[in-house]
Design a protein around this motif. Structure first.
Motif, mmCIF file in Angstrom:
data_model
loop_
_atom_site.group_PDB
_atom_site.id
_atom_site.type_symbol
_atom_site.label_atom_id
_atom_site.label_comp_id
_atom_site.label_asym_id
_atom_site.label_seq_id
_atom_site.Cartn_x
_atom_site.Cartn_y
_atom_site.Cartn_z
ATOM 1 N N ARG A 182 2.232 1.968 -8.303
ATOM 2 C CA ARG A 182 1.011 1.175 -8.488
ATOM 3 C C ARG A 182 1.037 0.393 -9.805
ATOM 4 N NH1 ARG A 182 -4.536 1.496 -6.736
ATOM 5 N NH2 ARG A 182 -3.824 2.955 -5.182
ATOM 6 N N ARG A 212 0.845 -1.211 0.000
ATOM 7 C CA ARG A 212 0.000 0.000 0.000
ATOM 8 C C ARG A 212 0.879 1.259 0.000
ATOM 9 N NH1 ARG A 212 -1.534 -1.787 5.001
ATOM 10 N NH2 ARG A 212 -3.585 -2.350 4.204
ATOM 11 N N ALA A 219 -4.987 -3.506 -0.296
ATOM 12 C CA ALA A 219 -3.733 -3.547 -1.076
ATOM 13 C C ALA A 219 -3.383 -5.004 -1.317
ATOM 14 C CB ALA A 219 -2.612 -2.843 -0.329
#
Ligand SMILES: Cc1cc2nc3c(=O)[nH]c(=O)nc-3n(C[C@H](O)[C@H](O)[C@H](O)COP(=O)(O)OP(=O)(O)OC[C@H]3O[C@@H](n4cnc5c(N)ncnc54)[C@H](O)[C@@H]3O)c2cc1C
Length: 399
Positions: free
Chosen positions: A61, A53, A100
């Motif tokens: 990401r 996360r 996440a």
């Protein structure tokens, strides 16, 4: 107040994540790495939701999605007949619950992804830190070529043999009596392990083996421990002997034997940790990652905790108010110490429980493992948001 200058010794995962997090916070940071070329070799690393996360927020990401594998479960099995002892679901249930994903990544991919987020002039290669000094006005890194770098804060991200740590505590790494052989195998050689992408572990007397896919599924990374009272080599690149490793795992489940047999080469690594300490800073010097809390890799959290440290330290420094640097470092330490100490201890405990001889204690361990299948027992570890803890300055909360 003039802008804070931070000098970091060590460009491993801890040092690079700190540099990225400080850059995001608008703090000037230079990394001094002893290696001439920056590349993480060696094999895979498991990145749990508590770190993924944070990495996603730092700009990785999309990159993580393309380089990593999101395994569907962690499966623990018996060494001989492969009986399933515990299954922790990952994949979508994990992502939904913790917000996440759980990833398995090749170290070199993670490393180069972090580097890509940093301006090259902030990374100094071939820069070995030979000493550290400090006074009221500055902390200094003394490099082995004679250069002296002055900064408001020196951060030791220089790994388990940290030189910077000597400013804080006089101790030494402790050998665990365990070595680990690591290897990478092309996926097509071990199709029997890839019907469902998983982190697979097999536990047996004195040793265990773990494997998982990396590099978007093109390779399988494995680690297989072998007890050895007399082995001291500690390097990602120390050559091991595949035949020796195969002999140590003779009689184990065919999945393990085939996995080891599929490796062309292995590296061998002596596993060390250190006792936990009760402070992480002294004056203008602090430590993160393995320099702060080296742990045995039996919970796969060393790098994850390094990521947490780096993000928390960056948030504390960015928010350094009236307490200034000293207050920020106290806050960093207060937030980090209880959590990393707990994880360090558990990793050491696992060195024993993973390797029990068959018998009563092993039966109790297996019964407990079966009873704790699922994600509930991972809430405290995976559900923790280090950045939120730092931002709100709350102490870590154990669920
Ligand atoms: C077999 C094994 C498996 C593991 N698996 C996992 C896993 O699945 N998940 C997980 O989270 N963790 C795992 N870990 C732990 C993880 O690898 C470490 O915790 C992590 O790499 C620590 O990162 P670091 O940046 O603090 O230290 P390091 O990676 O050791 O980096 C330190 C850097 O500092 C540099 N340096 C050292 N001294 C100096 C100096 N004097 N001057 C300048 N530079 C210097 C070094 O060259 C190096 O680049 C595993 C560890 C092992 C041994």
């Amino acid at each position: 107040m003039p802008q804070m200058r931070v000098a970091v010794a060590g460009g491993g995962i801890a040092g690079l994540v700190l540099a990225v997090a400080l850059r995001r916070a608008g703090i000037d940071c230079h990394v001094y790495e002893q290696a001439e070329h920056l590349t993480e070799v060696g094999a895979g690393v498991q990145v749990a939701p508590n770190a993924s996360r944070l990495l996603r927020r730092l700009g990785l990401r999309d990159r993580l999605r393309s380089i990593a594998v999101a395994p569907q479960a962690i499966e623990m099995r018996r060494w001989d007949d492969g009986t399933l002892l515990q299954r922790t679901p990952l994949g979508e249930p994990c992502r939904r619950r913790f917000g996440a994903p759980y990833y398995t990544v090749h170290r070199a991919d993670l490393h180069s992804s972090l580097l890509a987020l940093l301006p090259p002039d902030r990374i100094h290669l071939g820069a070995r830190c030979a000493a550290v000094s400090q006074d009221q006005d500055a902390a200094r890194l003394h490099l082995s070529d004679g250069t002296v770098v002055a900064a408001d804060l020196v951060v030791g991200a220089d790994g388990i043999h940290s030189l910077v740590r000597e400013q804080i505590v006089a101790d030494r790494p402790r050998y665990s009596g365990q070595t680990i052989y690591r290897g990478l195998v092309p996926a097509e050689r071990v199709r029997h392990l890839l019907d469902e992408p998983c982190v697979r572990l097999w536990f047996g007397p004195d040793q265990h083996c773990v494997c998982y896919p990396v590099s978007a599924g093109r390779q399988v990374s494995f680690g297989a421990t072998v007890a050895a009272s007399d082995w001291r080599e500690e390097s990602w690149s120390a050559r091991g002997d595949v035949a020796e490793l195969a002999a140590a795992y003779k009689g184990w489940h065919p999945d393990v034997v085939r996995l080891i047999g599929a490796a062309d080469t292995v590296s061998r690594w002596a596993l060390h940790d250190r006792d936990s300490i009760d402070r992480l800073s002294s004056g203008r010097v602090t430590v993160i990652g393995d320099a702060a809390h080296p742990m045995l890799p039996f919970q796969a959290q060393g790098a994850n905790q390094a990521v947490e440290d780096a993000v928390v330290l960056a948030v504390c420094l960015a928010g350094a108010g009236s307490g200034g640097l000293e207050g920020a470092l106290r806050r960093y330490e207060r937030i980090r110490l209880p959590r990393v100490t707990r994880i360090q201890h558990q990793s050491r405990d696992n060195a024993r429980t993973f390797h029990l001889d068959d018998g009563d204690e092993q039966h109790s361990r297996d019964a407990a493992a079966r009873a704790s299948s699922g994600l509930d027992h991972q809430q405290w570890l995976f559900g923790y948001d280090a950045e939120e803890a730092a931002t709100t300055s709350r102490s870590p909360q154990w669920n």
